[in-house]
Every structure is written in C-alpha cells, then in structure tokens.
Write an enzyme that holds these catalytic residues in place. Structure first.
Site, PDB file in Angstrom:
ATOM      1  CB  CYS A  15      -0.983  -0.031   1.169  1.00 20.49           C
ATOM      2  SG  CYS A  15      -0.222  -0.001   2.813  1.00 20.49           S
ATOM      3  NE  ARG A  21      -4.563   1.464   1.916  1.00 21.35           N
ATOM      4  CZ  ARG A  21      -4.362   2.161   0.811  1.00 21.35           C
ATOM      5  NH1 ARG A  21      -5.249   2.056  -0.176  1.00 21.35           N
ATOM      6  NH2 ARG A  21      -3.326   2.952   0.671  1.00 21.35           N
ATOM      7  CG  ASP A 130      -5.219   5.388   2.978  1.00 24.54           C
ATOM      8  OD1 ASP A 130      -5.232   4.863   4.102  1.00 24.54           O
ATOM      9  OD2 ASP A 130      -4.306   6.112   2.555  1.00 24.54           O
TER      10      ASP A 130
HETATM   11  P1  4NP Z   1      -1.763   2.774   4.170  1.00 24.48           P
HETATM   12  O1  4NP Z   1      -2.367   4.119   4.785  1.00 24.48           O
HETATM   13  O2  4NP Z   1      -1.228   3.116   2.794  1.00 24.48           O
HETATM   14  O3  4NP Z   1      -2.941   1.862   4.119  1.00 24.48           O
HETATM   15  O4  4NP Z   1      -0.679   2.322   5.133  1.00 24.48           O
HETATM   16  C1  4NP Z   1      -1.634   5.302   4.881  1.00 24.48           C
HETATM   17  C2  4NP Z   1      -0.866   5.526   5.985  1.00 24.48           C
HETATM   18  C3  4NP Z   1      -0.175   6.709   6.131  1.00 24.48           C
HETATM   19  C4  4NP Z   1      -0.243   7.664   5.128  1.00 24.48           C
HETATM   20  C5  4NP Z   1      -0.997   7.420   4.003  1.00 24.48           C
HETATM   21  C6  4NP Z   1      -1.700   6.241   3.873  1.00 24.48           C
HETATM   22  N1  4NP Z   1       0.452   8.889   5.276  1.00 24.48           N
HETATM   23  O5  4NP Z   1       0.276   9.770   4.420  1.00 24.48           O
HETATM   24  O6  4NP Z   1       1.213   9.050   6.238  1.00 24.48           O
END
Ligand code: 4NP
Length: 165
Positions: A15, A21, A130
């Site tokens: 991800c 995720r 997300d």
């Molecule tokens: P992930 O969610 O891609 O599902 O781990 C996110 C976690 C952190 C961030 C973006 C998406 N961030 O911008 O810090």
C-alpha cells in the site's frame, strides 16, 4: 511439474504507508494460509518512505486483534528493487499503489504485479480504500474487504498447488 521443483509462493502486499492496509493484508493472509495448510511466504511494504521502522497504525492493530490476528510486531518498510526478485507476487491494495510499484520496478523484475480486489469477480478493478484519515468503522470495513479477498487468494493458491502436484 514435480512438486519439489515448484517455487514456493511468496506474496508481498503493498500500500502507500505500510501501516494500515498492507499490514492488515499480511496478517489476514498469513492467518488464512495457516488455517488452509498452505505453505507460503507473506510480507508487506509501502511505496512511500513515510513510515519506515514504524509499527502498524494502532487502529489497524486493534482491528486485526478483534479478528484474532496479531500484527503488532510488524515493522514498516519501503518497497525495494530486490522485492521484484524475492517475491513471486506483489499485490497492490489500490491502483495508485500499482503505479507506485511500477515506478520502482527494475527492468528484469520477475514478480507478478496484481490488484488485490481483482481476485474477487464482483469487485474487479476496485480499490481497498485508505482508512488512514477515517474512523474505526473504516478500519473494520477495510479488514472485512481484505479478509474476503485473501480467502479467495488462498483458494487460488491451493488450487494451483493441487493442479501442479
Ligand atoms: P496505508 O495508509 O497506505 O494503508 O498504510 C496510509 C498511511 C499513512 C499515510 C498514508 C496512507 N500517510 O500519508 O502518512
């Protein structure tokens, strides 16, 4: 093909941040594979470098725990060129992740890059949204979507093992 010459499936979920995720997908897949008696390698990574060295988001840990899966010990890392050689499958949680994966792919990379929800006939082409800016209900919905998809993935790997035997 003789079973002994087969490559053991090695699945890397990817991800953006590797704290919401993809760690949930890693935990859900490892759990589903264990229950199915499927011998595979499972890991996760992010396309971004924001959360290298970090534990999963506490909401992701709590959601997984509510479903009987411990992801508290996972550590965030960024997708590397090496991953395209050490994993047989790199599975993206959304289409932006696919673009991020392709941007990091070495020319000779061997891993098959796929979108997770393409494994579900009724959800082909869809993203796992997300949940980072969402609430607990978004994490729960995310887990349920991921769990359905990894069950289908496990069934696919079990079927291909059976066909190769
Ligand atoms: P992930 O969610 O891609 O599902 O781990 C996110 C976690 C952190 C961030 C973006 C998406 N961030 O911008 O810090």
């Amino acid at each position: 093909m003789h079973a002994a010459t087969q490559t053991k499936p090695a699945i890397l979920f990817v991800c953006l941040g590797n704290i919401c995720r993809s760690p949930m997908a890693e935990g859900a897949m490892r759990d589903a594979a264990r229950k199915a008696g499927l011998d595979i390698i499972v890991a996760s990574a992010g396309t971004a470098n924001y959360h290298i060295g970090n534990a999963p988001d506490p909401r992701a840990i709590a959601t997984a725990r509510a479903h009987g899966v411990d992801i508290g010990g996972l550590i965030g890392r960024q997708l590397s060129e090496n991953d395209f050689f050490t994993f047989t499958h790199i599975i993206a949680l959304d289409k932006a992740n696919i673009a991020g994966i392709k941007a990091r792919a070495p020319r000779q990379g061997k891993a098959q890059v796929e979108l997770l929800l393409d494994v579900l006939n009724h959800r082909k082409g869809e993203a796992v949204p997300d949940p980072y800016y969402g609430d607990d209900a978004d994490f729960e919905a995310c887990w349920n979507t991921i769990a359905e998809a990894v069950d289908a993935l496990v069934a696919r790997f079990v079927a291909s093992e059976r066909n190769a035997a």
